[in-house]
Enzyme design. Structure first.
Site, mmCIF file in Angstrom:
data_model
loop_
_atom_site.group_PDB
_atom_site.id
_atom_site.type_symbol
_atom_site.label_atom_id
_atom_site.label_comp_id
_atom_site.label_asym_id
_atom_site.label_seq_id
_atom_site.Cartn_x
_atom_site.Cartn_y
_atom_site.Cartn_z
ATOM 1 N N LYS A 1 0.884 -1.179 0.000
ATOM 2 C CA LYS A 1 0.000 0.000 0.000
ATOM 3 C C LYS A 1 0.916 1.221 0.000
ATOM 4 C CE LYS A 1 -1.631 2.991 2.032
ATOM 5 N NZ LYS A 1 -1.360 4.381 1.665
ATOM 6 N N CYS B 1 14.014 10.509 6.695
ATOM 7 C CA CYS B 1 14.101 10.130 8.104
ATOM 8 C C CYS B 1 15.539 10.223 8.604
ATOM 9 C CB CYS B 1 13.589 8.711 8.287
ATOM 10 S SG CYS B 1 14.365 7.558 7.137
HETATM 11 P P1 NAP Z 1 2.774 8.528 7.512
HETATM 12 O O1 NAP Z 1 1.810 9.634 7.506
HETATM 13 O O2 NAP Z 1 2.968 7.766 8.755
HETATM 14 O O3 NAP Z 1 2.296 7.558 6.327
HETATM 15 C C1 NAP Z 1 3.024 6.430 5.948
HETATM 16 C C2 NAP Z 1 2.111 5.437 5.263
HETATM 17 O O4 NAP Z 1 1.123 5.007 6.201
HETATM 18 C C3 NAP Z 1 1.349 5.991 4.073
HETATM 19 O O5 NAP Z 1 1.202 4.987 3.105
HETATM 20 C C4 NAP Z 1 0.005 6.350 4.691
HETATM 21 O O6 NAP Z 1 -1.052 6.365 3.754
HETATM 22 C C5 NAP Z 1 -0.165 5.217 5.656
HETATM 23 N N1 NAP Z 1 -1.082 5.480 6.760
HETATM 24 C C6 NAP Z 1 -1.389 6.652 7.350
HETATM 25 N N2 NAP Z 1 -2.291 6.449 8.348
HETATM 26 C C7 NAP Z 1 -2.560 5.124 8.372
HETATM 27 C C8 NAP Z 1 -3.412 4.303 9.150
HETATM 28 N N3 NAP Z 1 -4.169 4.794 10.144
HETATM 29 N N4 NAP Z 1 -3.441 2.971 8.908
HETATM 30 C C9 NAP Z 1 -2.683 2.431 7.924
HETATM 31 N N5 NAP Z 1 -1.855 3.180 7.142
HETATM 32 C C10 NAP Z 1 -1.796 4.505 7.363
HETATM 33 O O7 NAP Z 1 4.223 8.989 7.055
HETATM 34 P P2 NAP Z 1 4.636 9.870 5.804
HETATM 35 O O8 NAP Z 1 4.259 11.267 6.087
HETATM 36 O O9 NAP Z 1 4.141 9.237 4.538
HETATM 37 O O10 NAP Z 1 6.215 9.678 5.810
HETATM 38 C C11 NAP Z 1 7.061 10.450 6.554
HETATM 39 C C12 NAP Z 1 7.486 9.734 7.806
HETATM 40 O O11 NAP Z 1 8.110 8.493 7.457
HETATM 41 C C13 NAP Z 1 8.517 10.496 8.599
HETATM 42 O O12 NAP Z 1 8.233 10.432 9.975
HETATM 43 C C14 NAP Z 1 9.809 9.752 8.292
HETATM 44 O O13 NAP Z 1 10.813 9.910 9.258
HETATM 45 C C15 NAP Z 1 9.330 8.360 8.182
HETATM 46 N N6 NAP Z 1 10.286 7.532 7.420
HETATM 47 C C16 NAP Z 1 11.026 6.611 8.102
HETATM 48 C C17 NAP Z 1 11.958 5.845 7.416
HETATM 49 C C18 NAP Z 1 12.788 4.811 8.123
HETATM 50 O O14 NAP Z 1 13.357 3.957 7.447
HETATM 51 N N7 NAP Z 1 12.900 4.824 9.435
HETATM 52 C C19 NAP Z 1 12.133 6.033 6.043
HETATM 53 C C20 NAP Z 1 11.359 6.997 5.391
HETATM 54 C C21 NAP Z 1 10.426 7.734 6.103
HETATM 55 P P3 NAP Z 1 -1.508 7.757 3.074
HETATM 56 O O15 NAP Z 1 -0.433 8.131 2.171
HETATM 57 O O16 NAP Z 1 -2.754 7.420 2.388
HETATM 58 O O17 NAP Z 1 -1.709 8.745 4.190
#
Ligand code: NAP
Length: 493
Positions: A190, A300
Site C-alpha cells: 500500500k 528520516c
Molecule cells: P505517515 O503519515 O505515517 O504515512 C506512511 C504510510 O502510512 C502511508 O502509506 C500512509 O497512507 C499510511 N497510513 C497513514 N495512516 C494510516 C493508518 N491509520 N493505517 C494504515 N496506514 C496509514 O508517514 P509519511 O508522512 O508518509 O512519511 C514520513 C514519515 O516516514 C517520517 O516520519 C519519516 O521519518 C518516516 N520515514 C522513516 C523511514 C525509516 O526507514 N525509518 C524512512 C522513510 C520515512 P496515506 O499516504 O494514504 O496517508
C-alpha cells in the site's frame, strides 16, 4: 527560483501513460470496485499527473485472498528461481532508470539527479537479495545431551503487508519487497497516496521479472486506515512492515497486536550531526550538506540538529551557509536544480511553523527562512544559528531543508544533547580522531552512525533504528530475517 511548467511536456505525458493506474491483484491489473479513483499531483506545479484506483476494503481483501492463495507456490520456488527473479528485477529497474526517475520527480518534487540515485539504490536491494536468496542457512547438530539430532530450518513467514511513505517512493518498497521475495513470501503493498506512481511502475517491472501471480499485489487508496485495517485483523496475514511516522506506527503496532503479527517498524528520526574541532572542514561541510539536503530534507535520515564544537564553529557556519545559500531551487526536472518542491502545502506549512517558532524564541536566520514562489510548494534552503533550547525543531522532525546549528564546548555535552530525543534512527560524527569517533559512536543512542560520512544507506548494511524510531532491519544479512520463521525438528541420534 526558476520558472515552473504550466503544462506537462509530451515526454512527461508519454512516461505517465506507461504507468498502470489500476490495482494489481493476483497478477491482473483491474479498477477498484465502483471505479473510484484518486488524483496524483505534481507538487511543483499543481498539475494533475494521473488518477489511480481508490481501493475499497473489498479490493484489499481480494489482494489478501491472492497473497494467501499464492503463498504455497511462492514458497515452492527454488532459492535459485527466486534469486533469478530478483536479479532480473534489478536489471529491469536499471534499464528503466529514466522513466522511474522522472515519475519520482514528477510526483515527489525532488531533482532528477536524486531520483536517479534512488532508482540505483532501490535496484541494489534486488541485486543484494538475489544473492541472499541462495545463501540463508539452517543448522544440523547433535543435541546437547547426545541423545538426539537437531535440524533447524528456515521457512517464509507468509503473506506480508507493506505500508510505505511518500518520501522515497521506490526505495521504501524495494527494501521490503526484495527480502520478502528472497525468503519466499507473497505481499500486498500500500504505497502513500501522494506518490503511488513509481510503485505501480515497479509492480509492472516485477511482473515482467517473472513473479508468479499473487506474489505481489498493489493497492492504492485514498483512505489508508479503512483499506488496510481489515487486512491487519485477518488471520491469513502473517507480517506487517511499515515505514512512516512514529505516530501512525504506534497505532499499527496496537492494531497488529490481537493478531500477534510479526511487525517491522521503520519510523521517524531526529538525527544529530556532530562536528568536532578536529574535523576536516571540507569533509564536514560536504557531509553535513548531504545529510541535510538529500531528498530536500524530507528524509528520516536528515540531519535535524547540527552540533558544532566552538573552535570550528565560525568557519563551519560560514562555509556551510554559503553552500546552502547557493542551492538552485526549482522544479526537479529543470537543469541544475539542487532543491525541488516539498511534497505538499502541509509540509511547507509545518516547516514554516517550526522556523517561525525558533526565530520567535531567538534563533537567527543565516540564510533562507522563507517560502519561495507562489506556484508549487517550495521552501528555501535555510540555516538557523543561536537556536534556543526550547525551539520545537530540536525535538520534532523538520522534514525540510532547514539546518538548525548549535555550538558546544565538551564532547560529553554533545553526546548528551545528541541523545536528548525520543528518536534513535541515525547520528553523524565528524572528527579525524578515530578513537573519539568510535567512543562517541558507541555512546550515541541510534541504530546507525555515519562517521565522516553524510550518506550511509546501503543494501549490504542493516538499516533501522532504536527508541521511537522503531525496530527491525532492512538490508544486510539481517534484512531477510524479518521474513523468515525458524522451525526445529528433533530426532533420535
Ligand atoms: P505517515 O503519515 O505515517 O504515512 C506512511 C504510510 O502510512 C502511508 O502509506 C500512509 O497512507 C499510511 N497510513 C497513514 N495512516 C494510516 C493508518 N491509520 N493505517 C494504515 N496506514 C496509514 O508517514 P509519511 O508522512 O508518509 O512519511 C514520513 C514519515 O516516514 C517520517 O516520519 C519519516 O521519518 C518516516 N520515514 C522513516 C523511514 C525509516 O526507514 N525509518 C524512512 C522513510 C520515512 P496515506 O499516504 O494514504 O496517508
Amino acid at each position: 527560483m526558476t520558472t515552473s511548467a504550466s503544462s506537462l511536456t509530451a515526454h512527461e505525458r508519454e512516461v505517465l501513460a506507461g504507468v498502470p493506474t489500476d490495482l494489481l491483484i493476483n497478477g491482473q491489473w483491474r479498477p477498484a470496485t465502483g471505479n473510484g479513483t484518486v488524483g496524483v499531483e505534481d507538487p511543483a506545479t499543481g498539475l494533475e499527473l494521473a488518477r489511480v484506483a481508490d481501493a475499497t476494503p473489498q479490493d484489499a481483501m481480494a489482494a489478501l485472498d491472492a497473497a494467501h492463495a499464492g503463498q504455497a507456490a511462492m514458497a515452492e520456488l527454488s532459492p535459485r528461481q527466486r534469486s533469478t527473479i530478483l536479479q532480473r528485477a534489478a536489471d529491469l529497474i536499471t534499464e528503466h532508470t529514466e522513466e522511474l526517475a522522472l515519475l519520482m520527480t514528477l510526483e515527489l518534487g525532488k531533482p532528477l539527479a536524486e531520483s536517479r540515485g534512488e532508482v540505483a539504490y532501490g535496484a541494489s536491494f534486488f541485486w543484494w537479495f538475489s544473492g541472499e536468496a541462495v545463501r540463508f542457512k539452517g543448522e544440523f547438530k547433535q543435541s546437547a545431551d547426545g541423545a538426539g539430532r537437531t535440524l533447524v530450518s528456515r521457512q517464509p513467514v507468509g503473506p506480508s503487508l507493506f505500508i510505505t511513505p511518500w518520501n522515497f517512493p521506490l526505495a521504501m518498497g524495494a527494501r521490503k519487497l526484495a527480502p520478502a521475495i528472497a525468503a519466499g513470501c507473497t505481499s500486498i503493498v500500500k504505497p502513500a497516496k501522494l506518490t503511488p506512481l513509481t510503485m505501480l511502475k515497479l509492480g509492472q517491472l516485477l511482473q515482467e521479472a517473472g513473479l508468479p501471480d499473487g506474489a505481489l499485489n498493489i493497492i492504492t487508496a485514498a483512505s489508508a486506515g479503512s483499506t488496510t485495517g481489515p487486512l491487519i485483523e485477518d488471520r491469513r496475514l502473517k507480517k506487517l512492515s511499515f515505514t512512516g511516522s512514529t505516530e501512525v506506527g504506534q497505532k499499527l503496532v496496537e492494531a497488529a497486536a490481537p493478531n500477534l503479527l510479526r511487525v517491522s517498524m521503520e519510523l521517524g528520526g531526529n538525527a544529530p550531526l556532530i562536528v568536532f574541532d578536529d574535523a576536516d572542514l571540507d569533509v564536514a561541510v560536504e557531509g553535513a550538506y548531504q545529510a541535510k539536503m538529500r531528498n530536500g530534507g524530507e528524509a528520516c535520515t536528515s540531519a535535524n540538529r547540527i552540533l558544532v564544537q566552538s573552535g570550528i564553529a565560525d568557519a563551519f557556519i560560514e562555509r556551510f551557509t554559503a553552500k546552502m545559500a547557493a542551492v538552485k531551487v526549482g522544479r526537479g526536472t529543470e537543469e541544475g536544480v539542487g532543491l525541488g518542491s516539498m511534497v505538499d502545502q502541509d509540509q511547507v506549512d509545518k516547516i514554516a511553523e517550526l522556523v517561525d517558532d525558533a526565530t520567535a524564541k531567538g534563533a537567527k536566520v543565516a540564510c533562507g527562512g522563507t517560502r519561495v514562489g507562489t506556484t508549487g510548494h517550495f521552501y528555501a534552503a535555510t540555516v538557523l544559528t543561536d537556536v534556543p533550547d526550547d525551539a520545537r525543531l530540536l525535538q520534532e522532525e523538520i522534514f525540510g531543508p532547514v539546518a538548525p546549528i548549535r555550538v558546544f564546548e565538551e564532547e560529553s555535552a554533545a553526546v548528551d544533547e545528541a541523545n536528548a530525543t525520543e528518536y534513535g534512527l541515525i547520528a553523524y560524527v565528524f572528527t579525524q580522531d578515530l578513537a573519539r569517533g568510535h567512543r562517541v559512536a558507541a555512546a550515541l543512542e541510534s541504530g546507525m552512525v555515519g562517521l565522516n560520512r553524510g550518506v550511509i544507506s546501503s543494501a549490504d548494511a542493516p538499516f533501522g533504528g532504536v527508541k521511537h524510531s522503531g525496530y527491525g532491519r532492512e538490508g544486510g544479512a539481517e534484512g531477510i530475517e524479518e521474513y523468515l520463521e525458524t522451525k526445529y525438528l528433533s530426532m533420535p541420534a
